[in-house]
Design an enzyme around this catalytic site. Structure first.
Site, PDB file in Angstrom:
ATOM      1  N   SER A   1     -15.282 -29.094 -12.471  1.00 51.99           N
ATOM      2  CA  SER A   1     -14.587 -29.946 -14.462  1.00 51.99           C
ATOM      3  C   SER A   1     -13.714 -29.789 -14.296  1.00 51.99           C
ATOM      4  O   SER A   1     -12.199 -29.663 -13.274  1.00 51.99           O
ATOM      5  CB  SER A   1     -14.994 -28.658 -14.562  1.00 51.99           C
ATOM      6  OG  SER A   1     -13.855 -27.618 -14.913  1.00 51.99           O
ATOM      7  N   LYS A   2     -13.122 -30.001 -15.333  1.00 57.43           N
ATOM      8  CA  LYS A   2     -11.690 -30.868 -16.178  1.00 57.43           C
ATOM      9  C   LYS A   2     -10.628 -30.553 -16.101  1.00 57.43           C
ATOM     10  O   LYS A   2      -9.793 -30.511 -15.237  1.00 57.43           O
ATOM     11  CB  LYS A   2     -11.157 -31.227 -17.275  1.00 57.43           C
ATOM     12  CG  LYS A   2     -12.708 -32.339 -18.218  1.00 57.43           C
ATOM     13  CD  LYS A   2     -11.293 -33.186 -19.698  1.00 57.43           C
ATOM     14  CE  LYS A   2     -13.165 -34.009 -19.891  1.00 57.43           C
ATOM     15  NZ  LYS A   2     -13.635 -33.710 -20.880  1.00 57.43           N
ATOM     16  N   ARG A   3     -10.697 -29.129 -16.071  1.00 59.09           N
ATOM     17  CA  ARG A   3     -10.284 -28.083 -15.313  1.00 59.09           C
ATOM     18  C   ARG A   3      -8.935 -28.595 -13.577  1.00 59.09           C
ATOM     19  O   ARG A   3      -7.788 -27.598 -13.674  1.00 59.09           O
ATOM     20  CB  ARG A   3      -9.960 -26.429 -14.728  1.00 59.09           C
ATOM     21  CG  ARG A   3     -10.468 -26.353 -16.283  1.00 59.09           C
ATOM     22  CD  ARG A   3     -10.939 -24.172 -16.145  1.00 59.09           C
ATOM     23  NE  ARG A   3     -12.307 -24.198 -15.280  1.00 59.09           N
ATOM     24  CZ  ARG A   3     -12.744 -23.940 -14.645  1.00 59.09           C
ATOM     25  NH1 ARG A   3     -12.079 -23.149 -13.663  1.00 59.09           N
ATOM     26  NH2 ARG A   3     -14.364 -24.605 -14.293  1.00 59.09           N
ATOM     27  N   HIS A   4      -9.893 -29.051 -13.065  1.00 59.80           N
ATOM     28  CA  HIS A   4      -8.899 -28.900 -11.854  1.00 59.80           C
ATOM     29  C   HIS A   4      -8.872 -30.287 -11.318  1.00 59.80           C
ATOM     30  O   HIS A   4      -8.552 -30.898 -10.818  1.00 59.80           O
ATOM     31  CB  HIS A   4     -10.651 -29.606 -10.881  1.00 59.80           C
ATOM     32  CG  HIS A   4     -11.455 -28.504 -10.657  1.00 59.80           C
ATOM     33  ND1 HIS A   4     -12.163 -28.031 -11.289  1.00 59.80           N
ATOM     34  CD2 HIS A   4     -11.187 -26.841 -10.326  1.00 59.80           C
ATOM     35  CE1 HIS A   4     -12.907 -26.786 -11.105  1.00 59.80           C
ATOM     36  NE2 HIS A   4     -12.699 -25.872 -10.279  1.00 59.80           N
ATOM     37  N   GLY A   5      -8.258 -30.404 -12.504  1.00 64.11           N
ATOM     38  CA  GLY A   5      -7.779 -32.583 -11.988  1.00 64.11           C
ATOM     39  C   GLY A   5      -8.619 -33.617 -12.758  1.00 64.11           C
ATOM     40  O   GLY A   5      -9.195 -33.390 -13.806  1.00 64.11           O
TER      41      GLY A   5
END
Ligand code: GLU
Length: 467
Positions: free
Chosen positions: A237-241
């Site tokens: 998800s977005k948390r990963h970049g």
């Protein structure tokens, strides 16, 4: 068989890593078999779908080089067609109108949960023979007994008991068909032979197969691809970049690097890591897609990008890096000069954005990195810089790196200094940094005028600090 695959994104956001991988697998499968690849937008969710997202997805597909043979189709333009099939199912008694209100359904759902049962539509309206009316939806009749087997091309057979499925809605009360219905009608009418999609859809597939059968059609073959996890092994998800394909483009990734990276998220061919597009088309097969989740690794993507930058011609890189230079305020640069400059940084730049940063000093007087300036632009180097500026001015030949080196060495010796005591201050004067391509390479490329003026600027800088 004429193979036909499809990629049906919902235009409710950008094309992200997971979607791009699905598109790539479908595209490669079609290309490998000399088949067709269809693009269509699943925009029945009129509230969340946006034309800008459809545009951005098209742009990302084009940038990746994933061309389509048919489409783009838009589900929002196909409502009449869906209605015809809804009517057919209603007439044949394979679907029915349902008047249960959301409140009633919610109350029943709660009750089921309280009793520890799996909530499921209880079939209240199944036998009522209702016609259309305000607030009514159309539900599809699931056969009460038996099971449906999804013969998945990656996972093998997976059976779903009909008891587990409920009479799902195919037409909402606002007259909009649901995803489950539109996807089946599209795959049917577009004659899709293979559906390759994320395994989050596996539970939907028995519903789709039953719809195909109800319509007297042969369902396509299904291949559910394991999901992609972030480096911390939670769902990507977005948390990963950066997740959107266009964000990677804007950061200076090359499309072939992203393609090469995406294909390896789940597909493998021995331990080969680097594949040309042609090779991928030749080698791609569903058999080589693994059954376990793939893990997203940004460092590997960066490594591949560096590889593709290294192997690209300076000519191509010149046109690719120009927009990145423009972002830094460098425009209308001489093509020959740019290409030669690229050759000096090509082996070290991991992205085009980084390459533009590395190239900047060739085009603009550098801002001194404060630490570098403090360490190397000091009063004690003034005599050497002044001597050097004088001698370089007299030098007729700037293109000969050996000659330049000789001059530096001679000067160092004469002044009782080590070469590096002169070289580092000069490097900072010319590039603003302590790390750069080879010093003599830079000097010869920058040419006399720029070199002398930057040395003078450094001399003034040191003097101004002294005063
Ligand atoms: N629009 C669906 C999605 O983006 C497509 C699923 C499918 O391939 O059927 O997940």
């Amino acid at each position: 068989m004429n193979i036909k695959t499809r990629f049906p994104p919902s235009p409710t956001g950008h094309l992200h890593i997971g979607g791009a991988r699905t598109a790539l697998f479908n595209w490669l499968f079609a290309r490998h078999h000399g088949g067709k690849f269809v693009l269509r937008f699943e925009d029945t969710d009129q509230e969340r779908s946006r034309p800008e997202y459809a545009q951005a997805i098209l742009e990302a597909m084009k940038w990746l080089g994933l061309d389509w043979d048919e489409g783009p189709y838009y589900q929002s333009q196909r409502f009449d067609l869906y209605r015809q099939y809804i009517d057919q199912l209603l007439e044949e008694g394979q679907a029915y109108w349902c008047q249960c209100s959301p409140e009633e359904l919610e109350a029943k759902r709660k009750k089921a949960l309280e009793r520890g049962q799996k909530p499921k539509y209880d079939g209240t309206c199944r036998r009522l023979g209702l016609g259309p009316g305000p607030g009514r939806v159309v539900r599809f009749k699931i056969p009460p007994t038996g099971s449906t087997v999804v013969d998945d091309l990656i996972r093998g057979p997976v059976a779903f008991d009909h008891q587990e499925l409920d009479d799902f809605i195919i037409l909402r009360s606002d007259g909009v068909p649901t995803y489950h219905f539109a996807v089946v009608i599209d795959d049917l009418t577009m004659e899709i032979t293979h559906v390759i999609r994320g395994d989050d859809h596996l539970n939907n597939t028995p519903k789709h197969i039953l719809l195909f059968k109800a319509l007297g059609a042969q369902p396509p073959k299904f291949a559910h691809v394991p999901m992609i996890l972030g480096p911390d092994r939670t769902r990507l998800s977005k948390r990963h970049g950066a997740m959107s394909v266009l964000a990677y483009r804007d950061e200076g990734y090359l499309p072939q690097a992203l393609i090469n990276y995406l294909v390896r998220l789940g597909w493998s061919y021995g331990d080969q890591e680097i594949f040309s597009l042609q090779e991928l088309i030749e080698k791609f097969s569903l058999e080589n897609i693994g059954r376990s989740a793939a893990v997203f690794n940004p460092e590997k993507l960066l490594w591949l990008n560096a590889h593709y930058i290294k192997s690209e011609s300076p000519e191509t890189l010149a046109s690719l890096v120009r927009p990145f230079l423009a972002r830094l305020g460098v425009e209308n640069v001489d093509e020959g000069y740019l290409r030669r400059a690229i050759e000096t940084v090509q082996t070290r730049a991991k992205t085009l954005a980084e390459m533009a940063e590395m190239l900047l000093f060739y085009f603009k007087e550098p801002d001194y990195d404060p630490k570098a300036a403090q360490k190397f632009l000091k009063p004690e180097v003034l005599p050497a810089l002044e001597r050097l500026a004088g001698e370089l001015k007299e030098l007729p030949e700037f293109s000969n790196e050996e000659l330049l080196e000789k001059l530096f060495r001679g000067l160092a010796e004469e002044m009782g200094l080590k070469l590096k005591n002169i070289a580092q201050p000069v490097r900072v004067a010319l590039t603003g940094k302590t790390v750069s391509p080879g010093l003599f390479e830079i000097i010869s490329l920058l040419g006399k005028e720029r070199v002398i003026s930057r040395l003078k600027r450094a001399i003034e800088f040191i003097k101004s600090k002294e005063a």
